[in-house]
Motif scaffolding. Structure first.
Motif, PDB file in Angstrom:
ATOM      1  N   GLU A 197      42.540  38.312  24.292  1.00 27.52           N
ATOM      2  CA  GLU A 197      43.373  39.090  23.376  1.00 27.52           C
ATOM      3  C   GLU A 197      42.593  40.241  22.737  1.00 27.52           C
ATOM      4  O   GLU A 197      41.524  40.041  22.159  1.00 27.52           O
ATOM      5  CB  GLU A 197      43.914  38.162  22.280  1.00 27.52           C
ATOM      6  N   GLY A 198      43.121  41.457  22.878  1.00 27.77           N
ATOM      7  CA  GLY A 198      42.540  42.634  22.248  1.00 27.77           C
ATOM      8  C   GLY A 198      41.309  43.206  22.932  1.00 27.77           C
ATOM      9  O   GLY A 198      40.713  44.144  22.428  1.00 27.77           O
ATOM     10  N   ARG A 199      40.930  42.690  24.072  1.00 27.21           N
ATOM     11  CA  ARG A 199      39.733  43.179  24.755  1.00 27.21           C
ATOM     12  C   ARG A 199      40.117  44.261  25.775  1.00 27.21           C
ATOM     13  O   ARG A 199      41.187  44.213  26.371  1.00 27.21           O
ATOM     14  CB  ARG A 199      39.022  42.043  25.471  1.00 27.21           C
ATOM     15  N   ARG A 200      39.196  45.200  25.984  1.00 25.76           N
ATOM     16  CA  ARG A 200      39.392  46.269  26.964  1.00 25.76           C
ATOM     17  C   ARG A 200      38.346  46.098  28.060  1.00 25.76           C
ATOM     18  O   ARG A 200      37.171  46.326  27.833  1.00 25.76           O
ATOM     19  CB  ARG A 200      39.281  47.625  26.292  1.00 25.76           C
ATOM     20  N   TYR A 201      38.810  45.677  29.204  1.00 22.81           N
ATOM     21  CA  TYR A 201      37.919  45.380  30.318  1.00 22.81           C
ATOM     22  C   TYR A 201      37.794  46.563  31.270  1.00 22.81           C
ATOM     23  O   TYR A 201      38.678  47.410  31.351  1.00 22.81           O
ATOM     24  CB  TYR A 201      38.457  44.167  31.102  1.00 22.81           C
ATOM     25  N   ASP A 202      36.711  46.561  32.015  1.00 19.97           N
ATOM     26  CA  ASP A 202      36.532  47.538  33.088  1.00 19.97           C
ATOM     27  C   ASP A 202      37.227  47.062  34.362  1.00 19.97           C
ATOM     28  O   ASP A 202      37.588  47.867  35.214  1.00 19.97           O
ATOM     29  CB  ASP A 202      35.034  47.737  33.371  1.00 19.97           C
ATOM     30  N   LEU A 203      37.390  45.740  34.468  1.00 18.21           N
ATOM     31  CA  LEU A 203      37.999  45.144  35.649  1.00 18.21           C
ATOM     32  C   LEU A 203      38.586  43.799  35.251  1.00 18.21           C
ATOM     33  O   LEU A 203      37.933  43.037  34.533  1.00 18.21           O
ATOM     34  CB  LEU A 203      36.937  44.951  36.741  1.00 18.21           C
ATOM     35  N   GLU A 204      39.800  43.515  35.715  1.00 17.20           N
ATOM     36  CA  GLU A 204      40.422  42.209  35.465  1.00 17.20           C
ATOM     37  C   GLU A 204      40.714  41.553  36.797  1.00 17.20           C
ATOM     38  O   GLU A 204      41.313  42.152  37.680  1.00 17.20           O
ATOM     39  CB  GLU A 204      41.698  42.367  34.624  1.00 17.20           C
ATOM     40  N   LEU A 205      40.266  40.309  36.920  1.00 22.94           N
ATOM     41  CA  LEU A 205      40.398  39.553  38.157  1.00 22.94           C
ATOM     42  C   LEU A 205      41.223  38.299  37.930  1.00 22.94           C
ATOM     43  O   LEU A 205      41.223  37.738  36.833  1.00 22.94           O
ATOM     44  CB  LEU A 205      39.011  39.138  38.671  1.00 22.94           C
ATOM     45  N   GLN A 206      41.841  37.835  39.001  1.00 24.05           N
ATOM     46  CA  GLN A 206      42.566  36.570  39.015  1.00 24.05           C
ATOM     47  C   GLN A 206      41.809  35.600  39.918  1.00 24.05           C
ATOM     48  O   GLN A 206      41.544  35.917  41.088  1.00 24.05           O
ATOM     49  CB  GLN A 206      43.991  36.754  39.546  1.00 24.05           C
ATOM     50  N   THR A 207      41.461  34.439  39.393  1.00 21.71           N
ATOM     51  CA  THR A 207      40.751  33.439  40.181  1.00 21.71           C
ATOM     52  C   THR A 207      41.502  33.115  41.469  1.00 21.71           C
ATOM     53  O   THR A 207      40.895  32.933  42.524  1.00 21.71           O
ATOM     54  CB  THR A 207      40.538  32.154  39.351  1.00 21.71           C
ATOM     55  N   GLY A 208      42.822  33.079  41.384  1.00 16.56           N
ATOM     56  CA  GLY A 208      43.653  32.735  42.536  1.00 16.56           C
ATOM     57  C   GLY A 208      43.536  33.706  43.698  1.00 16.56           C
ATOM     58  O   GLY A 208      43.948  33.387  44.815  1.00 16.56           O
ATOM     59  N   ASP A 209      42.968  34.896  43.478  1.00 23.32           N
ATOM     60  CA  ASP A 209      42.793  35.864  44.566  1.00 23.32           C
ATOM     61  C   ASP A 209      41.651  35.483  45.497  1.00 23.32           C
ATOM     62  O   ASP A 209      41.514  36.053  46.572  1.00 23.32           O
ATOM     63  CB  ASP A 209      42.547  37.277  44.006  1.00 23.32           C
ATOM     64  N   GLY A 210      40.822  34.537  45.077  1.00 21.79           N
ATOM     65  CA  GLY A 210      39.719  34.066  45.920  1.00 21.79           C
ATOM     66  C   GLY A 210      38.406  34.739  45.586  1.00 21.79           C
ATOM     67  O   GLY A 210      38.363  35.883  45.139  1.00 21.79           O
ATOM     68  N   VAL A 211      37.337  34.012  45.816  1.00 20.49           N
ATOM     69  CA  VAL A 211      35.998  34.478  45.460  1.00 20.49           C
ATOM     70  C   VAL A 211      35.632  35.741  46.234  1.00 20.49           C
ATOM     71  O   VAL A 211      35.146  36.716  45.647  1.00 20.49           O
ATOM     72  CB  VAL A 211      34.943  33.369  45.705  1.00 20.49           C
ATOM     73  N   GLU A 212      35.831  35.750  47.532  1.00 15.23           N
ATOM     74  CA  GLU A 212      35.428  36.908  48.347  1.00 15.23           C
ATOM     75  C   GLU A 212      36.142  38.178  47.913  1.00 15.23           C
ATOM     76  O   GLU A 212      35.515  39.237  47.792  1.00 15.23           O
ATOM     77  CB  GLU A 212      35.639  36.630  49.836  1.00 15.23           C
ATOM     78  N   GLU A 213      37.442  38.098  47.689  1.00 17.35           N
ATOM     79  CA  GLU A 213      38.191  39.278  47.253  1.00 17.35           C
ATOM     80  C   GLU A 213      37.698  39.744  45.881  1.00 17.35           C
ATOM     81  O   GLU A 213      37.526  40.946  45.650  1.00 17.35           O
ATOM     82  CB  GLU A 213      39.693  38.975  47.196  1.00 17.35           C
ATOM     83  N   ASN A 214      37.442  38.802  44.998  1.00 20.41           N
ATOM     84  CA  ASN A 214      36.954  39.177  43.670  1.00 20.41           C
ATOM     85  C   ASN A 214      35.549  39.771  43.716  1.00 20.41           C
ATOM     86  O   ASN A 214      35.249  40.717  42.977  1.00 20.41           O
ATOM     87  CB  ASN A 214      37.047  37.996  42.709  1.00 20.41           C
ATOM     88  N   VAL A 215      34.696  39.254  44.579  1.00 23.46           N
ATOM     89  CA  VAL A 215      33.363  39.836  44.741  1.00 23.46           C
ATOM     90  C   VAL A 215      33.486  41.282  45.211  1.00 23.46           C
ATOM     91  O   VAL A 215      32.821  42.184  44.683  1.00 23.46           O
ATOM     92  CB  VAL A 215      32.500  39.011  45.722  1.00 23.46           C
ATOM     93  N   GLU A 216      34.345  41.518  46.176  1.00 24.54           N
ATOM     94  CA  GLU A 216      34.549  42.888  46.683  1.00 24.54           C
ATOM     95  C   GLU A 216      35.019  43.817  45.565  1.00 24.54           C
ATOM     96  O   GLU A 216      34.553  44.961  45.474  1.00 24.54           O
ATOM     97  CB  GLU A 216      35.542  42.896  47.851  1.00 24.54           C
ATOM     98  N   LYS A 217      35.919  43.348  44.736  1.00 26.89           N
ATOM     99  CA  LYS A 217      36.419  44.181  43.629  1.00 26.89           C
ATOM    100  C   LYS A 217      35.316  44.484  42.620  1.00 26.89           C
ATOM    101  O   LYS A 217      35.197  45.615  42.133  1.00 26.89           O
ATOM    102  CB  LYS A 217      37.598  43.485  42.930  1.00 26.89           C
ATOM    103  N   VAL A 218      34.506  43.491  42.304  1.00 29.26           N
ATOM    104  CA  VAL A 218      33.403  43.720  41.362  1.00 29.26           C
ATOM    105  C   VAL A 218      32.412  44.711  41.958  1.00 29.26           C
ATOM    106  O   VAL A 218      31.993  45.670  41.291  1.00 29.26           O
ATOM    107  CB  VAL A 218      32.695  42.405  40.972  1.00 29.26           C
ATOM    108  N   LEU A 219      32.024  44.509  43.209  1.00 22.38           N
ATOM    109  CA  LEU A 219      31.055  45.399  43.840  1.00 22.38           C
ATOM    110  C   LEU A 219      31.577  46.827  43.926  1.00 22.38           C
ATOM    111  O   LEU A 219      30.837  47.786  43.651  1.00 22.38           O
ATOM    112  CB  LEU A 219      30.669  44.878  45.224  1.00 22.38           C
ATOM    113  N   ALA A 220      32.842  46.991  44.280  1.00 17.87           N
ATOM    114  CA  ALA A 220      33.418  48.340  44.370  1.00 17.87           C
ATOM    115  C   ALA A 220      33.414  49.020  43.008  1.00 17.87           C
ATOM    116  O   ALA A 220      33.080  50.208  42.888  1.00 17.87           O
ATOM    117  CB  ALA A 220      34.837  48.265  44.934  1.00 17.87           C
ATOM    118  N   THR A 221      33.754  48.275  41.979  1.00 19.67           N
ATOM    119  CA  THR A 221      33.777  48.853  40.634  1.00 19.67           C
ATOM    120  C   THR A 221      32.359  49.153  40.164  1.00 19.67           C
ATOM    121  O   THR A 221      32.098  50.220  39.593  1.00 19.67           O
ATOM    122  CB  THR A 221      34.492  47.902  39.650  1.00 19.67           C
TER     123      THR A 221
END
Length: 185
Positions: free
Chosen positions: A144-168
């Motif tokens: 609540e009230g936080r401003r993130y650089d990236l928001e991920l959903q665990t349900g998207d899977g680890v590999e997809e989330n790793v790719e999103k973090v690395l790209a960002t």
């Protein structure tokens, strides 16, 4: 990316998958990163948890100085030139502001990790090392009230989330949302 130390700050409820994501990131990212969490300190025996459980010491009395030291140590590691993947739950008012001040000299990527309440309950029960309901309570309050650089959903899977973090992390970023601290957060 800049020449200064980088901090990838993973923020999510207990049992949301921060450790799994951190380990996968550490394996894939092209620069050396330390993976640091409170769990590492707890599990290594740094804290006298046996004495806390026995009633010799009260965690309530130890908590504030413990976290003040932990937060200062993160900044010291980064100031020495170490890149960090930090897992944390910002569940106490003022912590993000304190860390924003300490982290000002560094390149920070502030990542939210969201997980469904049903999955949090399942994971918390399977772990058995957290008070029942704490993960759900975290999930309902800590973002609540936080401003993130990236928001991920665990349900998207680890590999997809790793790719999103690395790209960002690899991409051009102006300023981290970590430094845009809401009142009381």
């Amino acid at each position: 990316m800049t020449g200064k130390a980088s901090i990838i700050f993973l923020h999510g409820a207990s049992s949301s998958g921060k450790s799994t994501l951190a380990r996968a990131l550490q394996e894939r990212i092209e620069r050396p990163f330390w993976h640091i969490s409170i769990d590492h300190l707890r599990d290594s025996g740094v804290l006298p948890l046996g004495r806390v459980k026995a009633g010799d010491f009260r965690w309530r009395d130890m908590r504030a100085p413990f976290f003040a030291g932990y937060h200062a140590s993160l900044a010291a590691y980064a100031a020495a030139g170490n890149n960090l993947i930090v897992e944390h739950i910002l569940d106490t008012p003022g912590w993000q502001g304190e860390l924003a001040t300490l982290f000002r000299p560094f390149d920070v990527l502030f990542v939210a990790l969201h997980c469904s309440v049903e999955e949090l309950r399942r994971r918390e029960l399977a772990r058995g090392d957290r008070p029942a309901g704490s993960a759900e309570q975290d999930a309902l309050t800590i973002h609540e009230g936080r401003r993130y650089d990236l928001e991920l959903q665990t349900g998207d899977g680890v590999e997809e989330n790793v790719e999103k973090v690395l790209a960002t992390w690899r991409g051009e970023r102006v300023a981290s949302g970590f430094f845009k601290v809401a009142d009381g957060k």
